[in-house]
Design an enzyme around this catalytic site. Structure first.
Site, PDB file in Angstrom:
ATOM      1  N   ASN A 101      -7.074   1.664   9.927  1.00 44.98           N
ATOM      2  CA  ASN A 101      -6.324   1.642  10.147  1.00 44.98           C
ATOM      3  C   ASN A 101      -6.197   1.585  12.067  1.00 44.98           C
ATOM      4  O   ASN A 101      -6.672   2.188  12.708  1.00 44.98           O
ATOM      5  CB  ASN A 101      -5.207   3.260  10.178  1.00 44.98           C
ATOM      6  CG  ASN A 101      -4.793   3.383   8.881  1.00 44.98           C
ATOM      7  OD1 ASN A 101      -5.032   2.931   8.064  1.00 44.98           O
ATOM      8  ND2 ASN A 101      -4.444   4.836   8.752  1.00 44.98           N
ATOM      9  N   ARG A 133       0.849  -0.654   0.016  1.00 48.41           N
ATOM     10  CA  ARG A 133      -0.416  -0.011   0.247  1.00 48.41           C
ATOM     11  C   ARG A 133       1.061   1.267   0.525  1.00 48.41           C
ATOM     12  O   ARG A 133       1.460   1.499   0.906  1.00 48.41           O
ATOM     13  CB  ARG A 133      -0.733  -0.083   1.213  1.00 48.41           C
ATOM     14  CG  ARG A 133      -1.698   0.962   1.183  1.00 48.41           C
ATOM     15  CD  ARG A 133      -2.932   0.804   2.688  1.00 48.41           C
ATOM     16  NE  ARG A 133      -3.381   2.513   2.462  1.00 48.41           N
ATOM     17  CZ  ARG A 133      -3.587   3.799   3.563  1.00 48.41           C
ATOM     18  NH1 ARG A 133      -2.499   3.468   4.908  1.00 48.41           N
ATOM     19  NH2 ARG A 133      -3.462   4.596   3.833  1.00 48.41           N
TER      20      ARG A 133
HETATM   21  C1  NOJ Z   1      -1.186   6.782  10.788  1.00 45.98           C
HETATM   22  C2  NOJ Z   1      -0.041   7.466   9.508  1.00 45.98           C
HETATM   23  O1  NOJ Z   1      -1.366   7.026   8.422  1.00 45.98           O
HETATM   24  C3  NOJ Z   1       1.175   7.289   9.032  1.00 45.98           C
HETATM   25  O2  NOJ Z   1       1.307   7.998   7.877  1.00 45.98           O
HETATM   26  C4  NOJ Z   1       1.374   7.637  10.633  1.00 45.98           C
HETATM   27  O3  NOJ Z   1       3.227   7.357  10.477  1.00 45.98           O
HETATM   28  C5  NOJ Z   1       1.670   6.262  11.185  1.00 45.98           C
HETATM   29  N1  NOJ Z   1       0.214   6.355  10.978  1.00 45.98           N
HETATM   30  C6  NOJ Z   1       2.434   5.640  12.350  1.00 45.98           C
HETATM   31  O4  NOJ Z   1       2.222   7.230  13.937  1.00 45.98           O
END
Ligand code: NOJ
Length: 471
Positions: A316, A86
């Protein structure tokens, strides 16, 4: 000694056939080449170039130099057994001013990357917005404060899917709505000791009122819906589309029907401005009553666009949002305070509870029953160093991954339709406000030499992917 004949965990804790073992990154965090080959500046270029915004005044000018080293990086992904990748497309690489004429050299980079991935047997999953908005759109229309940005986003999404759609079959429109909306347009004030308060923000670093913020959220989900329509119009039939959101998950403390129902109510309410409206096509009454009922301003037609049917939902998932228990009083749940001694991982925000990898997909399935779910990010920051023998022993990350994947496998074994997992991150990279001071990768990057070295966790990942199981 004879090997044990008892079943190992890996034989029992398997994922369904076809499960994707992916790794994830984003453009600003790894590409570098910030002003090469016609790329326009993004709001993150501007924000990181402003002294005082980022730890150590780091920036993404060079980052991991992935723009020039993507062949090496694809080889590393193949070596650690990733079946999917991704990545995000940098909008200002493709449209330097956000709209208008496309920059051929910009889209050509992603063409080359996709070809390299497919040649290595790795399925490409493209994210279209991972926060690097073209600076021109910020300057000229106020970024996501304007509906014009949502429209420009859809045009850009349609163009990318038209150019890459013969090979890229899966798209995530927008990554982590709350992170760039709340972080970029309001920020948070954090007490750091005594009376001292530090304002933590993200690009473009604004401080809007609550009602203005709700309008920004509305434009972001509208941009998502318009992009879904544009991809359906320009990409080949069968293209699969969803979003990748950092759902705020209410975790029940006890796994009984009344506690789970309370967690569902709380999760639906706390995600009202993003996931709930995208999956239900309406704002909840409670959400509309907030901020004096003045915002957001919207039409029924826009609600229909925001809730365009999706092929999958991307989650996420790093940490529990908070804990709840049932209550007889409205709204039917009560928040539970988090104990000061609750375990944490390295990042200041990273409360540890691997069970959230079970609850996030299960609650999403109970609430909205999407056709398919991906874990689009999960991982942890750690204080990785290279040992004298040249290896990186990230034991805390291995513990974290094994525990999280164990909980995810519990969800798939109960029939929750999770079809893949993307580990954040393929390699150490620019961690936004933390700069290069917080490492999330399976691969260690020496930011002086840019040399890459797989960590202990990469060996763990390779074995888990090979066996399609928790190892
Ligand atoms: C979510 C974010 O999408 C990503 O860019 C970030 O580095 C990670 N979390 C870790 O904090």
């Amino acid at each position: 000694m004879k090997p044990s004949t008892v079943n190992t965990g890996a034989e029992i804790r398997r994922f369904p056939d076809g499960f994707q073992w992916g790794v994830a990154t984003s453009s600003y965090q790894i590409e570098g080449a910030w002003d090469e080959d016609g790329k326009g500046p993004s709001i993150w270029d501007t924000y990181a170039h402003t002294p005082g915004n980022i730890h150590n005044d780091d920036n993404g000018d060079v980052a991991n130099d992935h723009y020039h080293r993507h062949h090496e990086d694809v080889d590393l992904m193949r070596d650690i057994g990733a079946t999917a990748y991704r990545f995000s497309v940098a909008w200002p690489r493709v449209f330097p001013d956000g709209a208008g004429a496309p920059n051929r050299a910009g889209i050509d980079f992603y063409d080359r990357l996709v070809d390299a991935l497919l040649a290595a047997g790795i399925e490409p999953y493209a994210t279209l917005y991972h926060w690097d908005l073209p600076q021109t759109l910020q300057d000229e229309v106020g970024g996501w404060q304007s509906k014009d940005t949502a429209k420009a986003f859809a045009d850009y999404a349609g163009y990318v899917s038209g150019r890459l759609g013969d090979r890229v079959k899966h798209y995530f429109t927008i990554n982590e709505f709350a992170s760039f909306v709340e972080g970029g347009y309001q920020g948070v004030d954090v007490k750091v000791g005594g009376d001292e308060i530090v304002h933590l923000g993200a690009a473009p670093g604004l401080r809007l009122s609550d009602s203005e913020l709700k309008q920004v959220r509305h434009h972001a989900v509208l941009g998502h819906g318009m992009a879904v329509q544009a991809i359906r119009a320009h990409g080949p039939a069968g293209t699969k589309i969803g979003f990748a959101d950092n759902i705020r998950v209410a975790v029940p403390t006890i796994d009984t029907p009344d506690h789970v129902a309370a967690a569902e109510r709380a999760t639906r309410a706390r995600n009202a401005g993003f996931m709930t409206v995208m999956l239900e096509g309406r704002y909840t009454d409670e959400y509309l009553a907030e901020a004096g009922g003045r915002s957001p301003v919207f039409t029924d037609e826009e609600l229909g666009i925001i809730a365009e049917p999706l092929d999958f939902v991307g989650l996420n998932v790093y940490k529990p949002g908070w804990y709840v228990e049932p209550s007889d009083e409205a709204p039917g749940y009560r928040d539970i305070p988090i104990n000061a001694s609750h375990p944490r991982m390295q990042s200041s925000w990273h409360l540890l509870d691997p069970e959230v990898l079970y609850w996030a997909p299960r609650l999403v399935q109970n609430l909205w029953n999407p056709p398919s779910i991906y874990i689009t990010e999960n991982g942890c920051g750690a204080s990785d160093v290279m040992a004298h023998d040249g290896r990186i022993y990230d034991s805390d990350r291995v513990m974290f991954l094994r525990a999280c994947l164990g909980q995810l496998q519990r969800a798939t074994s109960e029939g929750v339709p999770v079809h893949g997992y993307f580990l954040w991150s393929a390699q150490d990279n620019f961690e936004w406000m933390d700069g290069y001071g917080n490492r999330f990768g399976l691969v260690y990057v020496d930011f002086d030499t840019l040399e890459r070295t797989p960590k202990l966790s990469a060996s763990w990942f390779r074995e888990a992917a090979r066996r399609n199981a928790v190892v």
